[in-house]
Scaffold this active site. Structure first.
Site, PDB file in Angstrom:
ATOM      1  N   GLY A  55       0.360  -1.677  -7.224  1.00 53.30           N
ATOM      2  CA  GLY A  55       0.057  -1.291  -5.846  1.00 53.30           C
ATOM      3  C   GLY A  55      -0.762  -2.357  -5.141  1.00 53.30           C
ATOM      4  O   GLY A  55      -1.611  -3.019  -5.748  1.00 53.30           O
ATOM      5  N   GLY A  56      -0.505  -2.546  -3.843  1.00 49.15           N
ATOM      6  CA  GLY A  56      -1.256  -3.542  -3.075  1.00 49.15           C
ATOM      7  C   GLY A  56      -0.892  -4.951  -3.486  1.00 49.15           C
ATOM      8  O   GLY A  56       0.270  -5.316  -3.594  1.00 49.15           O
ATOM      9  N   ASP A  57      -1.911  -5.761  -3.748  1.00 48.16           N
ATOM     10  CA  ASP A  57      -1.735  -7.146  -4.171  1.00 48.16           C
ATOM     11  C   ASP A  57      -2.247  -7.288  -5.604  1.00 48.16           C
ATOM     12  O   ASP A  57      -3.315  -6.767  -5.933  1.00 48.16           O
ATOM     13  CB  ASP A  57      -2.512  -8.085  -3.243  1.00 48.16           C
ATOM     14  CG  ASP A  57      -2.370  -9.535  -3.644  1.00 48.16           C
ATOM     15  OD1 ASP A  57      -1.461 -10.206  -3.122  1.00 48.16           O
ATOM     16  OD2 ASP A  57      -3.144 -10.003  -4.507  1.00 48.16           O
ATOM     17  N   LYS A 117      -3.346   4.470 -13.794  1.00 48.60           N
ATOM     18  CA  LYS A 117      -4.747   4.830 -14.027  1.00 48.60           C
ATOM     19  C   LYS A 117      -5.221   5.701 -12.882  1.00 48.60           C
ATOM     20  O   LYS A 117      -4.774   5.586 -11.752  1.00 48.60           O
ATOM     21  CB  LYS A 117      -5.644   3.589 -14.093  1.00 48.60           C
ATOM     22  CG  LYS A 117      -5.299   2.604 -15.192  1.00 48.60           C
ATOM     23  CD  LYS A 117      -6.303   1.464 -15.182  1.00 48.60           C
ATOM     24  CE  LYS A 117      -5.968   0.426 -16.247  1.00 48.60           C
ATOM     25  NZ  LYS A 117      -4.756  -0.326 -15.916  1.00 48.60           N
ATOM     26  N   ASP A 132       2.373   1.062 -11.838  1.00 44.79           N
ATOM     27  CA  ASP A 132       1.096   1.757 -11.681  1.00 44.79           C
ATOM     28  C   ASP A 132       1.256   3.072 -10.938  1.00 44.79           C
ATOM     29  O   ASP A 132       2.262   3.319 -10.270  1.00 44.79           O
ATOM     30  CB  ASP A 132       0.110   0.882 -10.888  1.00 44.79           C
ATOM     31  CG  ASP A 132      -0.500  -0.217 -11.732  1.00 44.79           C
ATOM     32  OD1 ASP A 132      -0.391  -0.136 -12.963  1.00 44.79           O
ATOM     33  OD2 ASP A 132      -1.079  -1.148 -11.157  1.00 44.79           O
ATOM     34  N   THR A 185      -2.247  -6.180   0.755  1.00 44.16           N
ATOM     35  CA  THR A 185      -3.328  -5.426   0.131  1.00 44.16           C
ATOM     36  C   THR A 185      -3.708  -4.227   0.991  1.00 44.16           C
ATOM     37  O   THR A 185      -3.467  -4.199   2.206  1.00 44.16           O
ATOM     38  CB  THR A 185      -4.551  -6.320  -0.114  1.00 44.16           C
ATOM     39  OG1 THR A 185      -5.514  -5.591  -0.894  1.00 44.16           O
ATOM     40  CG2 THR A 185      -5.201  -6.758   1.184  1.00 44.16           C
ATOM     41  N   ALA A 186      -4.292  -3.205   0.353  1.00 44.51           N
ATOM     42  CA  ALA A 186      -4.577  -1.945   1.038  1.00 44.51           C
ATOM     43  C   ALA A 186      -5.451  -2.137   2.271  1.00 44.51           C
ATOM     44  O   ALA A 186      -5.269  -1.450   3.278  1.00 44.51           O
ATOM     45  CB  ALA A 186      -5.245  -0.978   0.062  1.00 44.51           C
ATOM     46  N   GLY A 189      -2.744   5.741   2.920  1.00 48.29           N
ATOM     47  CA  GLY A 189      -2.430   4.860   4.032  1.00 48.29           C
ATOM     48  C   GLY A 189      -1.027   4.281   3.984  1.00 48.29           C
ATOM     49  O   GLY A 189      -0.503   3.960   2.910  1.00 48.29           O
ATOM     50  N   MET A 234     -11.429   2.216  -3.838  1.00 54.98           N
ATOM     51  CA  MET A 234     -11.706   3.196  -4.903  1.00 54.98           C
ATOM     52  C   MET A 234     -13.146   3.692  -4.836  1.00 54.98           C
ATOM     53  O   MET A 234     -13.858   3.731  -5.838  1.00 54.98           O
ATOM     54  CB  MET A 234     -11.411   2.575  -6.278  1.00 54.98           C
ATOM     55  CG  MET A 234      -9.990   2.062  -6.415  1.00 54.98           C
ATOM     56  SD  MET A 234      -9.771   0.873  -7.753  1.00 54.98           S
ATOM     57  CE  MET A 234     -10.628  -0.578  -7.097  1.00 54.98           C
ATOM     58  N   PRO A 275       0.782  -1.235   0.000  1.00 53.72           N
ATOM     59  CA  PRO A 275       0.000   0.000   0.000  1.00 53.72           C
ATOM     60  C   PRO A 275       0.812   1.284   0.000  1.00 53.72           C
ATOM     61  O   PRO A 275       0.235   2.372  -0.048  1.00 53.72           O
ATOM     62  CB  PRO A 275      -0.816  -0.116   1.289  1.00 53.72           C
ATOM     63  CG  PRO A 275       0.048  -0.937   2.194  1.00 53.72           C
ATOM     64  CD  PRO A 275       0.769  -1.908   1.306  1.00 53.72           C
TER      65      PRO A 275
END
Length: 265
Positions: free
Chosen positions: A89-91, A58, A36, A119-120, A201, A172, A13
């Protein structure tokens, strides 16, 4: 022809200290990095200077590169014999479209590996002092998309989501908070349900906004929180004022229930 290889790597994250050992090793060995918008600057600082960097980020209503073009790019680079590090980003497999990219390279006969990331939901929740489950408050957690393709109306099973014993984590969702708030309440989730938004975060810019479900969108608008944001809804948010170790949670908003007795019962 010598085929390359594609590594779909979760960058976590934001905090580079949350990278897995394998992810960091692959980043430091990378020759070509396709990355990303949500990959943190701290993570990108680990990419060697010699490596080619290709940005395909994006943003809501603004796609730098369409997903199909990203898929084609990964295939083309690998067919050129390159070791391609796809940094997400994240997973990669949690709202990261990693499975779509993996299918594209698999169908092209290109070898690939998946490297999971934090993951976030887990990272941002932990850094904001919000456990996703807690005895007496939440028996489960659900990760939910907060937007649909082409920015269409959210088509979710709201009755299923409106469970007071389940923590909801919306990815999102900032633009659709009024709709999420309205439909969850209409489906039976109490308006006093604790809710939070975590902005940026796990990074130095992290900000935390705590509210009730009924006033979540209003408080978010007042704070004008920058993306990326993660929305967490459920009784576990009530623990943030006590457990927020990275960013002060601030005063408990009016109408937020005190769950301390339930937690310790």
């Amino acid at each position: 022809m010598v085929l390359g290889r594609v590594y779909l790597v979760g960058a976590g994250p934001g905090d580079p200290d949350l990278l897995t050992v394998k992810a960091r090793r692959l980043i430091e060995q990378a020759d070509t990095v396709v990355y990303d918008r949500l990959v943190g600057e701290g993570v990108m600082s680990l990419v060697p200077r010699r490596a080619e960097r290709i940005f395909v980020g994006k943003a809501p209503k603004r796609h730098a590169v369409p997903q199909e073009a990203i898929n084609d790019l990964l295939v083309r680079l690998a067919l050129d014999g390159r070791r391609v590090l796809r940094l997400k980003g994240g997973d990669p497999y949690v709202f990261g479209r990693g499975s779509e990219e993996a299918l594209a390279v698999a169908e092209a006969g290109i070898p690939f590996e998946i490297v999971p990331g934090v993951t976030a939901a887990c990272g941002c929740g932990a850094y904001a002092g919000i456990p996703l489950t807690h005895r007496g408050l939440a028996t489960g957690v659900r990760f939910v998309t907060g937007h649909c393709r082409s920015d269409e109306e959210l088509n979710l099973n709201w009755a299923s989501l409106a469970d007071p014993q389940t923590t909801l984590v919306f990815y999102m969702a900032l633009m659709n908070l009024p709709e999420i708030q309205q439909k969850l309440i209409a489906a039976g989730l109490p308006p006093t349900t604790p809710a939070a938004i975590v902005s940026s975060g796990t990074t130095d810019a992290q900000a935390l906004c705590i509210a009730t479900l009924a006033d979540l969108a209003e408080r978010a608008a007042e704070r004008d929180l920058p993306s990326p944001c993660l929305t967490i809804i459920g009784q576990v948010v009530s623990l943030a004022p006590e457990l927020a170790w990275r960013t002060a949670a601030g005063p408990v908003p009016d109408g937020l229930p005190d769950m301390s007795e339930a937690v310790r019962a």
